[in-house]
Design a protein around this motif. Structure first.
Motif: not given
Length: 302
Positions: A66-74, A80-81, A104-107, A223-228
């Protein structure tokens, strides 16, 4: 009257700008990876079917995260929990867990198109800093609902990470030449001893299917997915599926989103090379133990 209208317009614009600036969200993802099958592997033929089943079951549980993604505009942080470590995670299983997309922490910073992730490998701490991979997404019209959000399908082909062992695939003997098939038969019949790498291979490329929702208009994902043009709520690469199970937008309590700083700074390529080199050394070190030159990695044993 004109002054009042102008004043109200300015307040509205300021409020909208401030709301965008303070925008933040949290998404919970469940990740599942198909556990590799070990039957027929020369290095494990001394393991009974019961022991083999036990190993595969523990691997299966280890690959459910289980993973947690915290995000803002950019920017975003994906982590991982934390949960209580089970006995099956001890020793070599902990090493394998780190190679299977955990820890690890993926930023990510989609504005600067860069990422930072802290990793621990063989007792050493690394800080991988590199550019975000640019995927050529193919946007499709197919849609489906995920948690009440309308999601659109997108696909892309990407280079497989050499340090992510979730990408290992069983070798397909049907694609081999006749002489290669004969050699494979010899190895399985016992004429020639083999090892882990003889049964599995790392593909050069993998096809990724993503489902994103424009209803959450941010350029982020796990993870490192983006661009949509919307938050990615599901990712599948054939072996691993990452599915969003919960979303919270603009919670009262804000989370500090900043990159990790601990570890030796290294590029992704140099980190991959380090992992591969150490794994080869690990395999050579274990050659001759419990089965001769063909012994498999001891990390999957108890």
């Amino acid at each position: 009257m004109k002054n009042i209208i102008l004043y109200m317009s300015l307040i509205l614009v300021f409020t909208q700008v401030q709301a965008q600036k303070d925008f933040q969200g949290m998404a919970v993802y469940e990740s599942k990876t198909q556990a590799p099958k070990f039957e027929g592997m020369r290095g494990n033929r001394d393991i009974t079917p019961e022991m083999q089943k036990n190993i595969e079951e523990r691997m299966k549980k280890m690959l459910e995260k289980t993973f947690i993604l915290n995000f803002d505009k950019s920017t975003s942080i994906y982590k991982e929990e934390e949960k209580l470590e089970s006995p099956g995670q001890q020793g070599g299983f902990r090493v394998m867990a780190g190679l299977m997309g955990g820890g690890g922490t993926f930023y990510k910073d989609v504005k600067s198109k860069s990422y930072t992730v802290d990793k621990e490998f063989m007792g050493k701490e690394f800080l991988v800093v590199d550019s975000l991979p640019k995927l050529n997404w193919k946007l499709e019209q197919e849609t489906k609902q995920i948690g009440g959000y309308t999601c659109y399908k997108a696909t892309a082909v990407k280079e497989a990470s050499k340090s992510d062992f979730r990408n290992f695939r069983p070798k397909n003997n049907d694609d081999k030449k006749p002489e290669e098939k004969k050699d494979a038969v010899k190895k399985t019949s016992g004429e020639t001893k083999t090892n882990f790498e003889d049964n599995f291979e790392m593909p050069k490329e993998i096809t990724v299917t993503a489902w994103y929702s424009p209803e959450i208009p941010i350029n982020q994902g796990p993870e490192n997915y983006w661009g949509l043009p919307g938050l990615i709520l599901e990712i599948n690469d054939g072996k691993t599926t990452i599915l969003c199970s919960k979303i919270v937008l603009n919670a009262k309590e804000k989370v500090t989103i900043k990159p990790p700083t601990k570890g030796k700074v290294i590029s992704q390529k140099d980190y991959d090379d380090t992992v591969i080199k150490k794994m080869e050394e690990f395999r050579e070190m274990n050659r001759g133990r419990d089965g001769g030159p063909g012994a498999g990695p001891t990390m999957i044993r108890r």
